[in-house]
Design a protein around this motif. Structure first.
Motif, PDB file in Angstrom:
ATOM      1  N   CYS A 379       0.835  -1.198   0.000  1.00  0.00           N
ATOM      2  CA  CYS A 379       0.000   0.000   0.000  1.00  0.00           C
ATOM      3  C   CYS A 379       0.869   1.247   0.000  1.00  0.00           C
ATOM      4  N   ASP A 380       0.569   2.155  -0.912  1.00  0.00           N
ATOM      5  CA  ASP A 380       1.302   3.418  -0.957  1.00  0.00           C
ATOM      6  C   ASP A 380       0.786   4.353   0.132  1.00  0.00           C
ATOM      7  N   VAL A 381       1.335   5.566   0.142  1.00  0.00           N
ATOM      8  CA  VAL A 381       1.044   6.534   1.193  1.00  0.00           C
ATOM      9  C   VAL A 381       0.108   7.607   0.658  1.00  0.00           C
ATOM     10  N   GLY A 382      -0.818   8.066   1.503  1.00  0.00           N
ATOM     11  CA  GLY A 382      -1.767   9.104   1.123  1.00  0.00           C
ATOM     12  C   GLY A 382      -3.171   8.694   1.505  1.00  0.00           C
ATOM     13  N   ASN A 383      -4.160   9.273   0.830  1.00  0.00           N
ATOM     14  CA  ASN A 383      -5.543   8.868   1.093  1.00  0.00           C
ATOM     15  C   ASN A 383      -5.745   7.376   0.889  1.00  0.00           C
ATOM     16  N   VAL A 384      -4.979   6.805  -0.040  1.00  0.00           N
ATOM     17  CA  VAL A 384      -5.096   5.372  -0.308  1.00  0.00           C
ATOM     18  C   VAL A 384      -4.824   4.552   0.949  1.00  0.00           C
ATOM     19  N   THR A 385      -3.934   5.048   1.815  1.00  0.00           N
ATOM     20  CA  THR A 385      -3.643   4.355   3.071  1.00  0.00           C
ATOM     21  C   THR A 385      -4.868   4.352   3.975  1.00  0.00           C
ATOM     22  N   VAL A 386      -5.583   5.464   3.992  1.00  0.00           N
ATOM     23  CA  VAL A 386      -6.791   5.554   4.820  1.00  0.00           C
ATOM     24  C   VAL A 386      -7.834   4.547   4.361  1.00  0.00           C
ATOM     25  N   TRP A 387      -8.088   4.514   3.044  1.00  0.00           N
ATOM     26  CA  TRP A 387      -9.134   3.615   2.537  1.00  0.00           C
ATOM     27  C   TRP A 387      -8.760   2.153   2.763  1.00  0.00           C
ATOM     28  N   MET A 388      -7.496   1.805   2.561  1.00  0.00           N
ATOM     29  CA  MET A 388      -7.100   0.409   2.765  1.00  0.00           C
ATOM     30  C   MET A 388      -7.081   0.033   4.247  1.00  0.00           C
ATOM     31  N   ALA A 389      -6.683   0.965   5.104  1.00  0.00           N
ATOM     32  CA  ALA A 389      -6.656   0.686   6.541  1.00  0.00           C
ATOM     33  C   ALA A 389      -8.063   0.504   7.095  1.00  0.00           C
ATOM     34  N   GLY A 411       4.624   1.914  -3.045  1.00  0.00           N
ATOM     35  CA  GLY A 411       3.710   0.818  -3.401  1.00  0.00           C
ATOM     36  C   GLY A 411       4.243  -0.114  -4.460  1.00  0.00           C
ATOM     37  N   LEU A 412       4.687   0.421  -5.596  1.00  0.00           N
ATOM     38  CA  LEU A 412       5.191  -0.426  -6.679  1.00  0.00           C
ATOM     39  C   LEU A 412       6.468  -1.165  -6.297  1.00  0.00           C
ATOM     40  N   PRO A 413       7.487  -0.519  -5.712  1.00  0.00           N
ATOM     41  CA  PRO A 413       8.683  -1.272  -5.302  1.00  0.00           C
ATOM     42  C   PRO A 413       8.355  -2.405  -4.332  1.00  0.00           C
ATOM     43  N   GLY A 414       7.403  -2.163  -3.432  1.00  0.00           N
ATOM     44  CA  GLY A 414       7.009  -3.219  -2.499  1.00  0.00           C
ATOM     45  C   GLY A 414       6.387  -4.403  -3.214  1.00  0.00           C
ATOM     46  N   ALA A 415       5.589  -4.123  -4.248  1.00  0.00           N
ATOM     47  CA  ALA A 415       4.954  -5.202  -5.006  1.00  0.00           C
ATOM     48  C   ALA A 415       5.980  -5.991  -5.807  1.00  0.00           C
ATOM     49  N   ILE A 416       6.967  -5.304  -6.381  1.00  0.00           N
ATOM     50  CA  ILE A 416       8.028  -5.993  -7.116  1.00  0.00           C
ATOM     51  C   ILE A 416       8.784  -6.937  -6.192  1.00  0.00           C
ATOM     52  N   ASP A 433      -2.494   8.294  -7.405  1.00  0.00           N
ATOM     53  CA  ASP A 433      -1.839   8.771  -8.625  1.00  0.00           C
ATOM     54  C   ASP A 433      -0.590   9.590  -8.309  1.00  0.00           C
ATOM     55  N   GLY A 434      -0.597  10.319  -7.194  1.00  0.00           N
ATOM     56  CA  GLY A 434       0.580  11.091  -6.814  1.00  0.00           C
ATOM     57  C   GLY A 434       1.759  10.211  -6.456  1.00  0.00           C
ATOM     58  N   GLY A 435       1.530   9.203  -5.622  1.00  0.00           N
ATOM     59  CA  GLY A 435       2.604   8.302  -5.225  1.00  0.00           C
ATOM     60  C   GLY A 435       3.105   7.452  -6.376  1.00  0.00           C
ATOM     61  N   PHE A 436       2.177   6.948  -7.188  1.00  0.00           N
ATOM     62  CA  PHE A 436       2.574   6.065  -8.286  1.00  0.00           C
ATOM     63  C   PHE A 436       3.446   6.802  -9.294  1.00  0.00           C
ATOM     64  N   ALA A 437       3.133   8.074  -9.553  1.00  0.00           N
ATOM     65  CA  ALA A 437       3.898   8.836 -10.542  1.00  0.00           C
ATOM     66  C   ALA A 437       5.365   8.981 -10.143  1.00  0.00           C
ATOM     67  N   MET A 438       5.659   8.854  -8.851  1.00  0.00           N
ATOM     68  CA  MET A 438       7.037   9.022  -8.391  1.00  0.00           C
ATOM     69  C   MET A 438       7.938   7.845  -8.761  1.00  0.00           C
ATOM     70  N   THR A 439       7.371   6.657  -8.904  1.00  0.00           N
ATOM     71  CA  THR A 439       8.198   5.478  -9.180  1.00  0.00           C
ATOM     72  C   THR A 439       7.668   4.648 -10.344  1.00  0.00           C
ATOM     73  N   LEU A 440       6.751   5.209 -11.135  1.00  0.00           N
ATOM     74  CA  LEU A 440       6.100   4.394 -12.174  1.00  0.00           C
ATOM     75  C   LEU A 440       7.049   3.897 -13.255  1.00  0.00           C
ATOM     76  N   SER A 441       8.222   4.544 -13.408  1.00  0.00           N
ATOM     77  CA  SER A 441       9.154   4.084 -14.440  1.00  0.00           C
ATOM     78  C   SER A 441       9.564   2.636 -14.217  1.00  0.00           C
ATOM     79  N   ASP A 486      -2.112   8.873 -19.175  1.00  0.00           N
ATOM     80  CA  ASP A 486      -3.056   7.761 -19.263  1.00  0.00           C
ATOM     81  C   ASP A 486      -2.332   6.530 -18.726  1.00  0.00           C
ATOM     82  N   PHE A 487      -2.602   6.185 -17.457  1.00  0.00           N
ATOM     83  CA  PHE A 487      -1.856   5.104 -16.812  1.00  0.00           C
ATOM     84  C   PHE A 487      -2.096   3.761 -17.501  1.00  0.00           C
ATOM     85  N   ALA A 488      -3.294   3.520 -17.987  1.00  0.00           N
ATOM     86  CA  ALA A 488      -3.580   2.252 -18.670  1.00  0.00           C
ATOM     87  C   ALA A 488      -2.786   2.159 -19.971  1.00  0.00           C
TER      88      ALA A 488
END
Length: 557
Positions: A379-389, A411-416, A433-441, A486-488
């Protein structure tokens, strides 16, 4: 080991310690380390696209497995990029070894190309931090660095000048080996006596369980059942017991539940186990407090305690269970359970509503139905943490995040790391979207190594938690809008699978497709940017400031 090059000796030592993966990016000052890595087949080198991802992945691997995570970077910029992930490991107690190159020995101190004072740079983040001065020194120091990281659940760093790995280790070099001896610390008898006396007093007992209870589930539940004590979980403690267990009240604070908030308000005795909970404003005032922690320095560090028990959580609880008399009074517990039943119903309802734009709570509620019991959630950090928690109820799944550093992009490095460590288990990264954009490469890293993981992006074109923080202070929103790709389509361009989701029905159809895919998948889920992560209990100050914010927004129009 001897008559080898120092680089070969280092790789052999890592192999002896059971290292399975090295996360890193090749470069000029570590080429003499890359060659012995290339020549062997026991350790797999995982090429990342950014060294920060390598360090975050090493930290996540260590959190998930308890084994040593290893990351590798060149001198200068590569080493600097590691720091964020290493601080995540340090603060969350994950054993990680960082290996960095350095300019050649005779160039140190000359301000040579890419020379940075790595000894000073890593001095704060690394518990053990050494520069290698000779080939003979490297094997002994490497063993010590690994032993320190594993023993103290922290970060070790080795800075290796570019010429050292090429030199041969002579026969007279000192010899040590890869041995790690563990002990189980036990609280002092007189402290145990004090705790038993305190717990025997009448009144409501509430447990706050943290990361230290993950290995003590049976003892924790036996204590709770005996003392009729509900269990509140810190975020790192999520998963210590199933969220559906009748004694579980969920989390505390902004990420928490109303039943947990009320239980703390009504507590007479608080038992803190394996947690150094920082948000003390959510803890009860003027109660009898007992704290169990394996590290004596954590006891009383943030919150006043009456009795401290410095010892292993499982062993300490087992000892208390043997000495305590089972309580008969359970009115407080039943009241907490009734509140929790209503809370669960409310959280489930949030995810079942047919609204446009989609409520973000829909994601964890529907994810609940698709994830297997042994799945891993990064789980990444931000509002997403609230919803998942709040809205995702863990059964047996593993849940990892950046708990103490709370760094976006984890989130992504943890999944890898999770998919490498456990290739046969479902792995999902739930990210904003904010957290993912930081490591999406590094989504291309998942594609390159054929890791069929799922990334669910909660796309609201906002740094939404900061938007809420600004508003709750009475300020107007500023600087939180995001312009997203467009993330997809990005997933497809990387060689993975991309799916765009706007409605609940589309999400219901997309989830099984994503988890049955043989490639990495991005679900780009568009959610309501106006859904605020309101605390379970709203204070007057928060309500007042939010009203002030609304006036400012109206005046700005």
């Amino acid at each position: 080991m001897f008559e080898q090059t120092a680089g070969e000796a280092l790789i052999e030592i890592l192999t002896d310690w059971g290292v399975e993966y090295i996360f890193g990016m090749p470069g000029d000052s570590i080429n003499m380390l890359m060659e012995p890595i290339r020549k062997q087949d026991k350790i797999r080198f995982i090429q990342v696209r950014h060294e920060e991802v390598g360090a975050l992945a090493a930290a996540a691997y260590a959190k998930l497995t308890g084994k040593l995570g290893v990351c590798l970077a060149i001198a200068g910029p590569g080493a600097i990029h590691l720091l964020n992930g290493l601080y995540d490991a340090k603060l969350d107690g994950a054993p990680v070894l960082a290996i960095t190159g350095q300019v050649e020995s005779d160039l140190i101190g000359t301000d040579f190309f890419q020379e940075v004072n790595l000894d000073r740079l890593f001095d704060d983040v690394a518990l053990y931090n050494q520069r290698i001065m000779s080939a003979e020194q490297l094997p002994v120091v490497a063993n010590q660095a690994i032993r320190m990281a594993l023993t103290h659940h922290s970060v070790s760093h080795l800075s290796i000048p570019d010429d050292i790995p090429h030199f041969r280790v002579n026969r007279e070099a000192r010899r040590t080996n890869s041995i790690l001896v563990k002990s189980i610390p036990m609280a002092e008898p007189h402290n145990l006596d004090q705790a038993v006396q305190l717990l025997a007093k009448p009144g409501n007992t509430v447990i706050l369980a943290g990361r230290g209870t993950h290995s003590a589930r049976e003892e924790l539940l036996n204590f709770a059942l005996s003392q009729k004590a509900p269990i509140v979980l810190s975020l790192p403690g999520k998963g210590a017991i199933p969220d559906d267990h009748p004694y579980c009240l969920g989390g505390l604070g902004l990420l928490g539940t109303k039943p947990a908030y009320h239980a703390m308000k009504e507590a007479d005795t608080l038992l803190m186990i394996g947690t150094s909970f920082p948000f003390t404003g959510f803890l009860p005032k003027k109660v009898n407090t007992i704290q169990i922690d394996i590290n004596p320095a954590q006891i009383g560090k943030r919150y006043p305690v009456d009795v401290g028990l410095a010892g292993d959580a499982g062993l300490t609880l087992r000892t208390l269970n043997e000495r305590l008399i089972e309580r008969g009074e359970d009115e407080f517990l039943k009241q907490c359970q009734s509140r929790m039943k209503d809370w669960h119903a409310k959280m489930t309802q949030q995810g079942q509503e047919e609204l446009l734009p989609l409520r973000p709570q829909t994601v964890p509620v529907l994810l609940q139905d698709i994830l297997e019991p042994n799945a891993i959630i990064s789980c990444d950090v931000g509002n997403v943490t609230v919803w998942m928690a709040r809205n995702f109820r863990i059964s047996q799944q593993q849940f990892i995040t950046s708990s103490w550093l709370a760094t976006l992009g984890c989130g992504l490095p943890g999944a890898i790391a999770a998919k490498l460590a456990y290739p046969d288990r479902q792995v999902v990264a739930v990210v904003g979207d904010g957290g993912f954009a930081m490591t999406l490469s590094d989504f291309v890293t998942a594609v390159k190594y054929q890791l069929p993981l799922v990334v669910i992006v909660l796309n609201n074109a906002k740094i939404a938690m900061i938007k809420y923080e600004q508003e709750s202070m009475g300020n107007a929103e500023f600087g939180t809008d995001l312009t997203n790709p467009d993330f997809a389509r990005f997933a497809e361009d990387c060689g993975g699978i991309g799916i765009t989701v706007h409605t609940r029905d589309e999400l219901v159809a997309a989830l099984p497709k994503a988890f049955s895919a043989s490639k990495p998948v991005i679900l780009d889920v568009f959610v309501d940017p106006g859904e605020a992560p309101m605390p379970a209990h709203i204070t007057f100050s928060q309500a007042k400031n939010y009203a002030i914010h609304l006036v400012k927004e109206w005046m700005a129009d």
